[in-house]
Enzyme design. Structure first.
Site, mmCIF file in Angstrom:
data_model
loop_
_atom_site.group_PDB
_atom_site.id
_atom_site.type_symbol
_atom_site.label_atom_id
_atom_site.label_comp_id
_atom_site.label_asym_id
_atom_site.label_seq_id
_atom_site.Cartn_x
_atom_site.Cartn_y
_atom_site.Cartn_z
ATOM 1 C CE1 TYR A 5 112.594 79.602 27.658
ATOM 2 C CE2 TYR A 5 113.566 79.408 25.475
ATOM 3 C CZ TYR A 5 113.216 80.183 26.557
ATOM 4 O OH TYR A 5 113.471 81.524 26.551
ATOM 5 C CB SER A 22 112.330 82.337 23.107
ATOM 6 O OG SER A 22 113.486 81.640 22.702
#
Length: 339
Positions: free
Chosen positions: A156, A131
């Site tokens: 995350y 990501s």
């Protein structure tokens, strides 16, 4: 790899997983799709994606949680997938502030199950989702894969950085070729209801306020899902070999002597969030009611991907204009919502 060898796509009921599985099937490849169909967002949308994939004769779906180590080990032993495209994860920067253990189970334990399956059962290429969140506190844009990514701003993002490190250790120890995919704000048809494009469109269509964080002073490298899919399927057959010139004295963070690489999958063209709102208003023919809010924990004001490495590797860089992508998404949203 023969086209008859099945490719495993984890997270096949998810947004990117659905599109990647469908593109592979359109290319005539066999796909085993795996997903746990959890309720992070509406499972009916996930089920609708699965039903669309099941129209292909060469698609087989398994409902399975990657944290179930025994079941995952049995699947890998049975199928011996030559290629694994691992897109299953617990997504969401903000959700990681309220349910952190979901990220431990899905993003760390689940990924370890995949790594072990690949290690023991002959996988010749593992591609996995990372990501743009790994760039964290970096402020030098565009973000490039040769930059340090040791300062994530959310759990995350930290789990995605951990995935890259876990993959590298398996590449180094066991020779497992692994490619990390740093996705940048993916949007488009069949998108996720928790992401800005859907949230804005849904709220404007209903006449409800939209939330603009950092008082609207945000830019994102919105990347259309068809471009993302094209990049991923090109990388499937681009197996990393390891760089014999790599040096531990001046280590390149994006490559290794091991067969391991990471790539940015982004549009290289950041757009101000208020401009995206304007395009949605135009496509819907309705004005937005704006609610200005401060920056949220874990967020960053701007993302932008340097995709030179991707272009050099597979001759492709995402390039769908935001105007075209927003119009396509809103048209799909209206069909899906029945109006």
């Amino acid at each position: 790899m023969s086209d008859q060898d099945p490719i495993l796509v984890t997270g096949a009921a998810g947004f990117i997983g659905f599109h990647v599985a469908r593109r592979l099937l359109q290319q005539g490849r066999r796909v085993v799709g795996l997903d746990n169909l959890n309720a992070y967002y509406d499972p009916a949308l996930k089920q609708a994606r699965v039903e669309a994939l099941e129209r292909f004769e060469d698609f087989h779906f398994l409902r399975l949680d990657l944290a179930d180590r025994a079941a995952v080990a049995d699947l890998f032993a049975r199928e011996r997938f030559p290629v694994v495209v691992h897109l299953a994860a617990q997504a969401g920067v903000r959700h990681s502030l309220v349910d952190p253990f979901a990220y431990l189970d899905a993003n760390l334990a689940g990924f370890l199950s995949v790594l072990e399956g690949c290690r023991h059962h002959g996988c010749r290429h593992l591609l996995y989702a990372s990501s743009s969140s790994v760039y964290g506190a970096n402020t030098s844009v565009p973000f490039a894969t040769d930059q340090n990514v040791d300062h994530p701003l959310s759990l995350y993002g930290a789990t995605k950085k951990a995935n890259e490190l876990m993959a590298h250790s398996y590449s180094h120890l066991f020779g497992l070729p692994a490619t990390g995919l740093r996705f940048f704000t993916v949007y488009g048809p069949w998108g996720r209801p928790d992401m800005a494009m859907w949230l804005f469109t849904d709220a404007i269509a209903r006449g409800e306020p939209i939330k603009l964080f950092n008082h609207g002073q945000m830019k994102r490298d919105f990347t259309y899902v068809d471009d993302v899919t094209e990049a991923v399927v090109r990388l499937v057959d681009h197996v990393p070999q390891g760089d014999p010139g790599w040096s531990g004295d001046a280590p390149d963070p994006a490559s290794s002597r091991a067969p391991w690489r990471v790539y940015n999958i982004g549009n290289n063209s950041p757009v101000a969030v208020p401009e995206v709102v304007r395009l949605i208003e135009e496509a819907l023919g309705r004005p937005a009611v704006r609610e200005m809010l401060p920056m949220q924990p874990g967020d960053v004001p701007e993302t932008c991907a340097n995709v030179d490495d991707l272009m050099a590797a597979v001759g492709f860089r995402p390039a769908t204009p935001i105007e075209e992508g927003v119009a396509r998404f809103v048209a799909w949203y209206r069909r899906y919502r029945g109006g």
